[in-house]
Design a protein around this motif. Structure first.
Motif, mmCIF file in Angstrom:
data_model
loop_
_atom_site.group_PDB
_atom_site.id
_atom_site.type_symbol
_atom_site.label_atom_id
_atom_site.label_comp_id
_atom_site.label_asym_id
_atom_site.label_seq_id
_atom_site.Cartn_x
_atom_site.Cartn_y
_atom_site.Cartn_z
ATOM 1 N N VAL B 19 -7.413 3.181 15.570
ATOM 2 C CA VAL B 19 -8.188 2.233 14.779
ATOM 3 C C VAL B 19 -7.532 2.200 13.392
ATOM 4 C CG1 VAL B 19 -10.462 1.795 13.760
ATOM 5 C CG2 VAL B 19 -10.288 2.781 16.042
ATOM 6 N N PRO B 20 -7.373 1.016 12.778
ATOM 7 C CA PRO B 20 -6.759 0.960 11.443
ATOM 8 C C PRO B 20 -7.425 1.941 10.480
ATOM 9 C CG PRO B 20 -7.113 -1.248 12.257
ATOM 10 C CD PRO B 20 -7.687 -0.322 13.286
ATOM 11 N N VAL B 21 -6.612 2.535 9.586
ATOM 12 C CA VAL B 21 -7.104 3.632 8.752
ATOM 13 C C VAL B 21 -8.340 3.234 7.940
ATOM 14 C CG1 VAL B 21 -6.533 5.161 6.838
ATOM 15 C CG2 VAL B 21 -4.875 4.773 8.637
ATOM 16 N N PHE B 22 -8.309 2.070 7.301
ATOM 17 C CA PHE B 22 -9.446 1.744 6.443
ATOM 18 C C PHE B 22 -10.711 1.494 7.251
ATOM 19 C CE2 PHE B 22 -10.829 -2.737 6.271
ATOM 20 C CZ PHE B 22 -9.878 -3.357 7.076
ATOM 21 N N ILE B 23 -10.557 0.965 8.485
ATOM 22 C CA ILE B 23 -11.722 0.781 9.353
ATOM 23 C C ILE B 23 -12.270 2.155 9.777
ATOM 24 C CG2 ILE B 23 -12.477 -0.088 11.602
ATOM 25 C CD1 ILE B 23 -12.048 -2.389 9.873
ATOM 26 N N SER B 24 -11.379 3.113 10.053
ATOM 27 C CA SER B 24 -11.827 4.454 10.434
ATOM 28 C C SER B 24 -12.656 5.083 9.326
ATOM 29 C CB SER B 24 -10.635 5.366 10.726
ATOM 30 O OG SER B 24 -9.793 4.793 11.668
ATOM 31 N N VAL B 25 -12.147 4.974 8.094
ATOM 32 C CA VAL B 25 -12.860 5.602 6.972
ATOM 33 C C VAL B 25 -14.216 4.926 6.768
ATOM 34 C CG1 VAL B 25 -12.758 6.091 4.510
ATOM 35 C CG2 VAL B 25 -10.683 6.242 5.873
ATOM 36 N N LEU B 26 -14.229 3.587 6.837
ATOM 37 C CA LEU B 26 -15.504 2.879 6.666
ATOM 38 C C LEU B 26 -16.435 3.136 7.842
ATOM 39 C CD1 LEU B 26 -14.284 -0.449 5.128
ATOM 40 C CD2 LEU B 26 -15.798 1.210 4.074
ATOM 41 N N GLY B 27 -15.866 3.263 9.036
ATOM 42 C CA GLY B 27 -16.672 3.588 10.212
ATOM 43 C C GLY B 27 -17.393 4.912 10.008
#
Lengths: 182, 431
Positions: B19-27
């Motif tokens: 999963v793209p890094v920024f989506i992972s962090v926001l997830g």
């Protein structure tokens, strides 16, 4: 009769493609214009402060305004050109079938997060209608609206990318190469 | 399970699943909001944090320096540098390997991102290296490891981010990177020369270039090479801020592009596209990590961690060792920009309490995180290089063993010999 409807759908799809291409480049156009604007006002800021001795008061708020727009529209460009950073160490080691399952999972998670942010962004833009920047009195809605628009564009771009990669793999490879070269 | 533990687990799982890094962090942030409804955090507050993380004038330097680097690349300046490097180091053992390292060091003064540097050199140099007998693993390894020099030589994106979130002078950080960058360059050249001698990798020329030849190759590269001096000088003498220096760098690159007659509308457009796309990927991670870091503050994690660290560490030497081991471990799993934004605000106050200079600590931090990007499972730099050269990760790691050793020695030296990082800024700024 049948033939003409066929022809019509084809015509429709080329118009659709044209519209999509136009929208597809609109994000880049806005991000690029924002970047150019930031560079110009920053250089102007140095000149005004150092040579004319009249620093630009509204410099910072305009820089940040354009910056937010550039990032959220640029994010859509990044999705289109496959420029988002992700880690594919596990994905690389899977067979085609498991890889597909993983891709679906990554797609769904990304969609869920982006849609959550989209609604958050819309809420935020509605909440700050009365707040304005100190010098030019620009409404914060105008600044923050970039976030939900950017999220919506990312949803569209990522979906298009996934559709292309799953249903027209050769097309996708060519497009990606084209995207990198152009 | 506490909500914050859940957030960490979600983060790691998503990162590993492509999963793209920024989506992972926001997830991970969203997982926390859902698991902890009593905190009353909504999507509105989340996106507000993301935007507020981006709204910083110092961070504006990122798109500027990215754009300047990309412009230089499109304007044929990379080629000029390459020719100069070949003349400069051609007579040394492992000629092309040496060229690769010196090119990274010189390009470090133009671009701030190691990923761009690695991708460019993997494309430009590795095929030639393999043709002249280098193993694919070793050629890829030199390319990736030498790119670590780029974020040390100013301008450096990692220094911009560290400086802006910890309120450390970006000008000082820029200058502090020069000596470690050059040391790393020479140490790597030494390693390559030893390996090349043993494995009989060819030299580019038998004789050392004459002064005249050097001058001929230097002339076309001289103006681009002056850019770091313009940046450092301009910041040091208060002519402009680091952010404005970025805009000036773009102007400089544009003028060079026009003077060299290499600037056309089509490559200007590609340049803009690459800049907005790269900047957006970095800034989204910055925004997402700001949101995550806010959750940690909300949960009092920084204070808890500070107490725990102070309990374990009796003095600053132990502290530095503990921090290094901790960061190396974190760097293995979490992308460097995100880790920096989450961890630096927690660790820097402790470091300052122990009497460690924040500039010194920053360079150790940045270097340490860069090592993480070279090693699996989450080594961006390694993946980018291997992706371009089609080298297997296993081969890459095996051929990199000497470099890993070198990097660790360098890390320890930087950690315990502060003058490596601080001597030059003290000299330049008269500290």
């Amino acid at each position: 009769m049948l033939l003409s409807s066929c022809h019509k759908t084809q015509e429709m799809s080329t118009t659709m493609k044209k519209v999509l291409r136009w929208i597809g480049n609109l994000d880049f156009l806005i991000a690029a214009l924002a970047l150019i604007a930031i560079v110009c006002i920053t250089v102007a800021g140095v000149v005004m402060r150092k040579f004319v001795n009249r620093p630009i008061a509204w410099l910072e708020e305009m820089q940040l305004f354009f910056f937010v727009w550039m990032v959220f529209f640029g994010a859509s460009v990044a999705f289109r050109t496959g420029g988002q950073i992700s880690i594919d160490i596990v994905a690389e080691r899977l067979g085609t079938k498991q890889r597909r399952i993983l891709d679906v999972f990554a797609y769904l998670v990304t969609m869920a997060v982006l849609i959550y942010l989209f609604f958050g962004g819309v809420g935020l833009a509605e909440a700050v209608t009365k707040k304005v920047t100190p010098y030019l009195r620009i409404s914060y809605t105008l600044i923050d609206i970039a976030a939900p628009i950017g999220c919506a564009l990312m949803v569209v771009q990522y979906s298009l990318l996934v559709i292309r990669e799953w249903f027209f793999p050769e097309d996708a490879v060519a497009a990606r190469k084209g995207g990198n070269a152009s | 399970m506490t909500p914050i533990a859940l957030a960490w687990i979600v983060l790691l799982v998503l990162l590993f699943l492509n999963v793209p890094v920024f989506i992972s962090v926001l997830g991970a942030c969203i997982a926390y909001f859902l698991a902890n409804p009593s905190a009353g955090i909504t999507g509105v507050l989340a996106i507000q944090r993301v935007i507020s993380g981006m709204q910083s004038v110092p961070l504006l330097a990122i798109p500027f320096f990215v754009a300047a680097g990309v412009l230089m690349n499109y304007c044929g300046i990379t080629q000029r540098m390459l020719r100069f490097c070949k003349v400069l180091t051609g007579h040394l053992y492992g000629g092309l390997g040496q060229v690769n390292i010196v090119l990274s060091t010189l390009m470090g003064g133009m671009s701030g991102s190691s990923l761009a540097d690695a991708a460019m050199e993997a494309k430009m140099l590795v095929p030639d290296m393999v043709k002249s007998g280098y193993s694919l693993g070793f050629a890829s390894s030199i390319t990736a490891v030498s790119s670590m020099i780029t974020p040390l030589i100013p301008p450096a994106i990692a220094a911009i981010i560290y400086g802006s979130i910890t309120n450390t002078s970006i000008g000082h950080l820029f200058v502090a990177g020069i000596v470690p960058g050059l040391l790393l360059c020479f140490a790597m050249m030494f390693v390559v020369s030893r390996v090349a001698k043993r494995k009989h990798y060819p030299r580019l020329s038998e004789k050392r270039a004459t002064g005249r030849e050097l001058w001929q190759a230097f002339k076309p590269a001289a103006l681009p090479l002056a850019l770091p001096l313009v940046i450092i000088g301009g910041i040091r003498f208060g002519f402009f801020t680091p952010t404005e220096a970025g805009a000036i760098a773009i102007l400089y690159a544009l003028i060079l592009g026009i003077a060299y007659r290499e600037l056309r509308l089509d490559n200007l457009l590609s340049c803009l596209k690459e800049t907005v796309s790269t900047t957006a990927s970095i800034m989204l991670i910055v925004g997402a990590a700001t949101c995550f870091s806010w959750i940690l503050t909300w949960e009092n994690v920084p204070q808890t961690m500070m107490t725990a660290i102070l309990k374990v560490c009796s003095n600053k030497y132990v502290f530095l060792m503990v921090v290094n081991v901790f960061l190396l471990f974190v760097g293995l799993f979490i992308e460097a920009t995100a880790a920096q934004i989450v961890l630096a605000p927690m660790l820097v106050p402790v470091a300052v309490a122990f009497g460690i200079d924040p500039v010194h600590f920053g360079m150790v931090f940045i270097f340490n995180m860069a090592i993480g990007s070279l090693s699996p499972p989450m080594g961006n730099l390694m993946f980018v290089t291997c992706g371009v050269t089609h080298c297997k990760t296993e081969d890459f790691i095996r051929e990199s063993r000497w470099f890993y050793l070198l990097l660790f020695v360098m890390l320890i030296a930087m950690t315990y010999l502060p003058f490596i990082t601080l001597a030059l800024p003290n000299l330049v700024y008269g500290g």
